[in-house]
Write a protein that holds these residues in place. Structure first.
Motif, PDB file in Angstrom:
ATOM      1  N   TYR A 119       1.291  -1.126  -0.188  1.00  0.00           N
ATOM      2  CA  TYR A 119      -0.198   0.131   0.042  1.00  0.00           C
ATOM      3  C   TYR A 119       1.020   1.209   0.263  1.00  0.00           C
ATOM      4  O   TYR A 119       0.898   2.104  -1.165  1.00  0.00           O
ATOM      5  N   SER A 120       1.778   0.816   0.819  1.00  0.00           N
ATOM      6  CA  SER A 120       3.141   2.864   0.836  1.00  0.00           C
ATOM      7  C   SER A 120       3.840   2.648  -0.541  1.00  0.00           C
ATOM      8  O   SER A 120       4.650   3.750  -0.623  1.00  0.00           O
ATOM      9  N   GLN A 121       3.868   2.239  -1.394  1.00  0.00           N
ATOM     10  CA  GLN A 121       4.767   2.445  -2.904  1.00  0.00           C
ATOM     11  C   GLN A 121       3.210   2.364  -3.402  1.00  0.00           C
ATOM     12  O   GLN A 121       3.564   2.600  -5.004  1.00  0.00           O
ATOM     13  N   MET A 122       2.651   2.561  -3.288  1.00  0.00           N
ATOM     14  CA  MET A 122       1.020   2.968  -4.594  1.00  0.00           C
ATOM     15  C   MET A 122       1.115   3.938  -4.431  1.00  0.00           C
ATOM     16  O   MET A 122       0.749   4.540  -3.333  1.00  0.00           O
ATOM     17  N   GLY A 123       0.806   5.419  -5.581  1.00  0.00           N
ATOM     18  CA  GLY A 123       0.426   6.247  -5.356  1.00  0.00           C
ATOM     19  C   GLY A 123       1.303   7.206  -5.139  1.00  0.00           C
ATOM     20  O   GLY A 123       3.066   6.653  -4.321  1.00  0.00           O
ATOM     21  N   PHE A 124       1.903   9.036  -5.245  1.00  0.00           N
ATOM     22  CA  PHE A 124       2.955   9.521  -4.661  1.00  0.00           C
ATOM     23  C   PHE A 124       2.265  10.466  -3.582  1.00  0.00           C
ATOM     24  O   PHE A 124       1.737  10.269  -3.055  1.00  0.00           O
ATOM     25  N   VAL A 154       7.277  -4.725  -6.598  1.00  0.00           N
ATOM     26  CA  VAL A 154       7.362  -3.368  -7.205  1.00  0.00           C
ATOM     27  C   VAL A 154       6.868  -2.427  -6.598  1.00  0.00           C
ATOM     28  O   VAL A 154       6.703  -2.376  -5.330  1.00  0.00           O
ATOM     29  N   SER A 155       7.073  -1.339  -6.944  1.00  0.00           N
ATOM     30  CA  SER A 155       6.767   0.134  -6.421  1.00  0.00           C
ATOM     31  C   SER A 155       6.477   1.005  -7.351  1.00  0.00           C
ATOM     32  O   SER A 155       7.182   1.114  -8.427  1.00  0.00           O
ATOM     33  N   ASN A 156       5.443   1.950  -7.597  1.00  0.00           N
ATOM     34  CA  ASN A 156       4.571   2.642  -8.581  1.00  0.00           C
ATOM     35  C   ASN A 156       5.059   4.583  -7.484  1.00  0.00           C
ATOM     36  O   ASN A 156       5.420   5.000  -8.797  1.00  0.00           O
ATOM     37  N   ARG A 157       4.760   4.339  -6.861  1.00  0.00           N
ATOM     38  CA  ARG A 157       5.590   5.446  -5.624  1.00  0.00           C
ATOM     39  C   ARG A 157       6.879   6.265  -6.588  1.00  0.00           C
ATOM     40  O   ARG A 157       7.422   7.518  -6.673  1.00  0.00           O
TER      41      ARG A 157
END
Length: 365
Positions: A119-124, A154-157
């Motif tokens: 969760y922490s790595q989704m969105g910026f 993986v990370s989107n952030r």
């Protein structure tokens, strides 16, 4: 033709041509690099780059004189761990489909393989509700690749952070100390105002808005105003940039000595009352000090209860120090008493006066 690049190798190049389906890249070789135009086309079908733009790409493969590059690895239905591992080792962004929410985050399908995004790595910066990400096709960076692709993190952030850092780097090149910039007032604060410069906000401290003393930024600017200012501080490591409107204005102290020579009488207004005296405004941006010793008050008087900001106050200029931005003043009342005393003494000091003149000794001093 022997490949000059390793798969996954990152290069920065220039776009030399854009066709219907392909973007051609300058490689300083007999051939040009090619990039699928879909990778630089937005959701509305608009191409987001132009001929002459710089672009960062990654080498994919080469056949003959055709060298193929990518800005990210697109998702596919077939699992190809070699591509995913190459993306991990070379830091190539990958495209993934957010399948569903699972404990602690999301299951993401990348090139047929399943990965985990916390969760922490989704969105910026602007995060959506967790459920809103499900079903979206997003770009990710592979942070971990273990057990032959069975464990992929993986990370989107990280993608958002990299884009933001690139944007800040470009701004740092275009906004330097000493530059004059133009922007729009975005918000007012008790300590100044924020100005929007191409999506980045810089601060005008209240002390840098005007040479005159102001208590609120709204006295000078309003939200939506377009202003010009000079960059006086740039701390890009902490994303803090300060600008000054005052730096582009003429300093009123430059002509202070000429405009306010000693002996000048001025009807001013009290700008500020301090424990040691009162400051009187002589002109916009110029205040002078009447020391408490020159005020007609008792020794133990609290002058803040006697004199109020905004009250009229007549003064005489005693001394101007433009370099230190200081002007010494005395009240007109003190000058009047001095003149009255001299006039009185002079009228009683003639040669034919009879008797003892008690002021004679004073006049001879």
């Amino acid at each position: 033709m022997k490949n000059l690049y390793e798969p996954g190798e990152q290069i920065e190049t220039t776009i030399v041509e854009i066709s219907k389906d392909t973007v051609f890249l300058d490689l300083s070789l007999k051939c040009e690099g090619i990039l699928d135009k879909k990778e630089v086309t937005d959701a509305d079908g608009n191409c987001t780059v132009n001929v002459g733009d710089k672009i960062t790409v990654y080498f994919l493969s080469g056949r003959g004189e055709e060298l193929t590059f990518t800005t990210k690895i697109a998702g596919g239905s077939k699992v190809d761990n070699s591509i995913i591992e190459s993306a991990f080792k070379n830091g190539i962004p990958v495209e993934g489909h957010v399948e569903k929410e699972i404990k602690g985050g999301y299951e993401v399908k990348i090139n047929g393989a399943r990965a985990f995004c916390p969760y922490s790595q989704m969105g910026f910066k602007q995060k959506a509700e967790p459920a809103e990400y499900v079903g979206q096709k997003l770009t990710f960076k592979i942070m971990e690749y273990k057990n032959d692709g069975k464990d992929i993190l993986v990370s989107n952030r990280a993608i958002g952070e990299e884009k933001e850092n690139e944007r800040l780097a470009k701004l740092a090149d275009s906004i330097k100390v000493g530059d004059v910039v133009k922007g729009t007032i975005a918000s007012l604060q008790s300590y100044g105002a924020f100005v929007d410069l191409n999506g980045f906000q810089v601060l005008i401290p209240i002390s840098e808005m005007s040479f005159k003393r102001i208590k609120d930024a709204s006295e000078v600017v309003a939200v939506g105003d377009v202003v010009e200012a000079k960059v006086i501080k740039a701390d890009w490591a902490h994303q803090r940039v300060s600008v000054s409107m005052k730096a582009l204005q003429k300093d009123p102290w430059e002509l202070a000595a000429e405009n306010f020579p000693a002996g000048t009488k001025i009807e001013g207004k009290i700008a500020r009352v301090a424990d040691f005296g009162i400051f009187v405004n002589l002109a916009e941006g110029i205040d002078g000090l009447v020391h408490i010793s020159l005020l007609d008050v008792d020794k133990n008087t609290n002058i803040k209860k006697v004199f109020k900001t905004g009250d009229d106050f007549a003064v005489i200029v005693e001394k101007v120090d433009a370099e230190e931005k200081r002007i010494s003043l005395k009240p007109v009342s003190a000058k009047k008493e001095e003149d009255d005393a001299k006039e009185y003494l002079a009228s009683h000091s003639s040669d034919d006066d009879e008797g003892y003149n008690p002021f004679a000794a004073l006049l001879k001093r």
